[in-house]
Scaffold this motif. Structure first.
Motif, PDB file in Angstrom:
ATOM      1  N   UNK A 267      16.040 106.873  61.624  1.00 48.37           N
ATOM      2  CA  UNK A 267      17.842 108.116  61.482  1.00 48.37           C
ATOM      3  C   UNK A 267      18.169 107.625  61.851  1.00 48.37           C
ATOM      4  N   UNK A 268      18.936 106.676  62.585  1.00 50.39           N
ATOM      5  CA  UNK A 268      19.859 106.331  63.207  1.00 50.39           C
ATOM      6  C   UNK A 268      20.540 105.053  62.613  1.00 50.39           C
ATOM      7  N   UNK A 269      19.635 104.563  61.933  1.00 50.92           N
ATOM      8  CA  UNK A 269      19.197 102.562  61.641  1.00 50.92           C
ATOM      9  C   UNK A 269      20.078 102.048  63.063  1.00 50.92           C
ATOM     10  N   UNK A 270      19.026 101.762  63.439  1.00 47.54           N
ATOM     11  CA  UNK A 270      19.216 100.734  64.892  1.00 47.54           C
ATOM     12  C   UNK A 270      17.513 100.262  65.416  1.00 47.54           C
ATOM     13  N   UNK A 271      17.494  99.087  65.996  1.00 50.89           N
ATOM     14  CA  UNK A 271      16.338  98.684  66.174  1.00 50.89           C
ATOM     15  C   UNK A 271      16.293  99.787  67.586  1.00 50.89           C
ATOM     16  N   UNK A 272      14.372  98.938  67.265  1.00 51.38           N
ATOM     17  CA  UNK A 272      13.829 100.409  68.810  1.00 51.38           C
ATOM     18  C   UNK A 272      14.638  99.135  69.494  1.00 51.38           C
TER      19      UNK A 272
ATOM     20  N   UNK B 183      26.308  92.008  76.410  1.00 55.46           N
ATOM     21  CA  UNK B 183      25.450  93.653  76.857  1.00 55.46           C
ATOM     22  C   UNK B 183      24.724  93.587  77.220  1.00 55.46           C
ATOM     23  N   UNK B 184      24.579  95.036  77.832  1.00 58.40           N
ATOM     24  CA  UNK B 184      23.041  95.553  78.301  1.00 58.40           C
ATOM     25  C   UNK B 184      23.278  96.975  77.769  1.00 58.40           C
ATOM     26  N   UNK B 185      22.479  97.401  76.505  1.00 54.34           N
ATOM     27  CA  UNK B 185      22.754  98.788  76.730  1.00 54.34           C
ATOM     28  C   UNK B 185      21.796  99.689  77.280  1.00 54.34           C
ATOM     29  N   UNK B 186      21.633 100.014  78.243  1.00 50.81           N
ATOM     30  CA  UNK B 186      21.048 101.156  79.075  1.00 50.81           C
ATOM     31  C   UNK B 186      21.193 102.338  78.510  1.00 50.81           C
ATOM     32  N   UNK B 187      19.716 103.030  78.497  1.00 50.87           N
ATOM     33  CA  UNK B 187      19.368 104.211  77.778  1.00 50.87           C
ATOM     34  C   UNK B 187      18.200 104.802  78.800  1.00 50.87           C
ATOM     35  N   UNK B 188      18.582 106.596  79.646  1.00 53.72           N
ATOM     36  CA  UNK B 188      17.424 106.873  79.922  1.00 53.72           C
ATOM     37  C   UNK B 188      16.852 107.924  80.112  1.00 53.72           C
ATOM     38  N   UNK B 189      17.062 108.571  78.099  1.00 54.45           N
ATOM     39  CA  UNK B 189      16.811 109.840  76.947  1.00 54.45           C
ATOM     40  C   UNK B 189      17.359 109.852  75.992  1.00 54.45           C
ATOM     41  N   UNK B 190      16.117 110.422  75.116  1.00 53.57           N
ATOM     42  CA  UNK B 190      16.561 110.343  73.858  1.00 53.57           C
ATOM     43  C   UNK B 190      17.495 110.666  73.243  1.00 53.57           C
ATOM     44  N   UNK B 191      18.447 111.877  74.141  1.00 52.46           N
ATOM     45  CA  UNK B 191      20.238 111.905  73.523  1.00 52.46           C
ATOM     46  C   UNK B 191      21.043 110.433  73.358  1.00 52.46           C
ATOM     47  N   UNK B 192      20.780 109.562  74.473  1.00 52.06           N
ATOM     48  CA  UNK B 192      21.671 108.660  74.916  1.00 52.06           C
ATOM     49  C   UNK B 192      21.632 107.613  73.252  1.00 52.06           C
ATOM     50  N   UNK B 193      20.522 107.819  73.013  1.00 52.46           N
ATOM     51  CA  UNK B 193      20.242 106.751  71.607  1.00 52.46           C
ATOM     52  C   UNK B 193      20.998 107.226  71.256  1.00 52.46           C
ATOM     53  N   UNK B 194      21.546 108.264  70.197  1.00 55.76           N
ATOM     54  CA  UNK B 194      22.170 109.110  69.501  1.00 55.76           C
ATOM     55  C   UNK B 194      23.600 108.692  69.665  1.00 55.76           C
ATOM     56  N   UNK B 195      24.350 108.491  71.395  1.00 55.50           N
ATOM     57  CA  UNK B 195      25.527 108.035  71.603  1.00 55.50           C
ATOM     58  C   UNK B 195      25.535 106.196  71.670  1.00 55.50           C
ATOM     59  N   UNK B 196      24.508 105.577  72.063  1.00 54.75           N
ATOM     60  CA  UNK B 196      24.808 104.409  71.756  1.00 54.75           C
ATOM     61  C   UNK B 196      24.904 103.536  70.297  1.00 54.75           C
TER      62      UNK B 196
END
Length: 352
Positions: free
Chosen positions: A52-57, A4-17
């Protein structure tokens, strides 16, 4: 192994993925890569965000940055196509309704890959808005439409989406709020202020900021009502600079890290905002919320939650604030499937 590729385009997307990343990491038979459309040194991605989100970059930064939306779309399409050529992928999950999101969706389908849209079926019904065009294109291309509520399901159905493509998985933001509920940090800006004894003000919408005369009227409405109640306004630098030139009783502070902003939101007396995401979080936290817009992508926040729309009307804002401060606000309930388990549902659907 499904990739799976999780594609993000802006900061708020990281909170959702972030919840999806955690769910994938706890599930066998599925792996992911996190891709960001922007630069690695993007100033909107504060150094603490991923901790803060406890996810990798992100695994990959496409490095695209430009103001013109058409140019941005073309550049993201080019860079993302190169990514997909080099990284075998089964499913691409795109988030929300940005130009970069639409670009990734188009490339995904041109390559014959499965496309999933997180927070599908949201509409303003104003075709003049670029984001509305993005939403229509992304939903039209998607093989899996992950919606947050019944109203979004109905929109997708009316527009011709086949029923087997639509999944009401709930609101992914609630997953992050539940996960971080005991991790909030009390921000320095609340020093000397008791919990529940302050208001929060956020603003970001370009149309609202562009009408200076009406914006001043709304700020005057706030000043007319709040008295000695602090109004904390965490604003990004460009908005801060603009509002600093106007008369207000706002206590303007710099944008807060995720865990501090979460504390500020969840312990407020009330919130005034133009952000749909903020209104959704207010519903989860049972905090009264006034939205400076005439529509919301998630009508559940109004029908069941604590949100009320006042448009860009200073008089309606003043009246709503009087009721908020007087404690005369409606009670809210959590909409169906806003239970913090959205990511689990999504991963199981992907595996099926």
């Amino acid at each position: 192994m499904q990739k799976v590729c999780l594609f993000t385009g802006a900061r708020p997307n990281f909170v959702k993925v972030a919840p999806i990343i955690r769910a994938i990491e706890q599930t066998e038979g599925i792996s992911y890569q996190l891709v960001y459309a922007g630069r690695e040194d993007d100033p909107t991605l504060e150094s603490s965000l991923f901790d803060d989100l406890q996810i990798p970059r992100p695994d990959v930064f496409l490095g695209v940055e430009c103001e013109n939306l058409n140019e941005l779309t073309g550049r993201v399409m080019s860079e993302f196509e190169q990514y997909l050529e080099q990284h075998p992928t089964d499913t691409v999950i795109v988030v929300d309704d940005l130009a970069s999101t639409m670009a990734a969706a188009i490339v995904t389908k041109k390559r014959g890959l499965r496309l999933a849209h997180l927070v599908a079926g949201t509409r303003s019904f104003d075709i003049r808005m670029p984001k509305e065009i993005n939403r229509l294109v992304i939903d039209g291309l998607s093989d899996l439409l992950f919606t947050a509520g019944v109203s979004s399901n109905s929109i997708a159905t009316r527009e011709g989406a086949e029923m087997h493509k639509i999944y009401m998985v709930g609101n992914i933001l609630m997953d992050s709020l539940r996960f971080n509920h005991n991790r909030w940090h009390r921000p320095q800006c609340l020093e000397g202020i008791e919990d529940g004894q302050y208001l929060v003000f956020t603003i970001n919408r370009k149309a609202l900021l562009a009408d200076i005369e009406n914006l001043q009227k709304m700020l005057d409405s706030i000043s007319d009502v709040v008295g000695d109640i602090p109004v904390i306004a965490p604003l990004r630098p460009s908005v801060n600079a603009q509002l600093s030139t106007l008369n207000s009783q706002l206590s303007i502070v710099p944008s807060l890290p995720y865990l501090e902003f979460g504390y500020l939101m969840s312990h407020a007396m009330g919130i005034i905002t133009d952000s749909g995401n903020v209104a959704e979080e207010a519903t989860f936290n049972h905090v009264p919320c006034i939205t400076l817009n005439s529509y919301t992508e998630h009508i559940e926040t109004v029908k069941q939650g604590t949100n009320e729309l006042v448009g860009e009307d200073a008089d309606r804002l003043r009246e709503a604030m009087r009721r908020m401060i007087a404690g005369q606000w409606k009670s809210g309930n959590l909409p169906d499937r806003w239970d913090g388990r959205t990511a689990e549902r999504i991963v199981q659907i992907l595996l099926r």
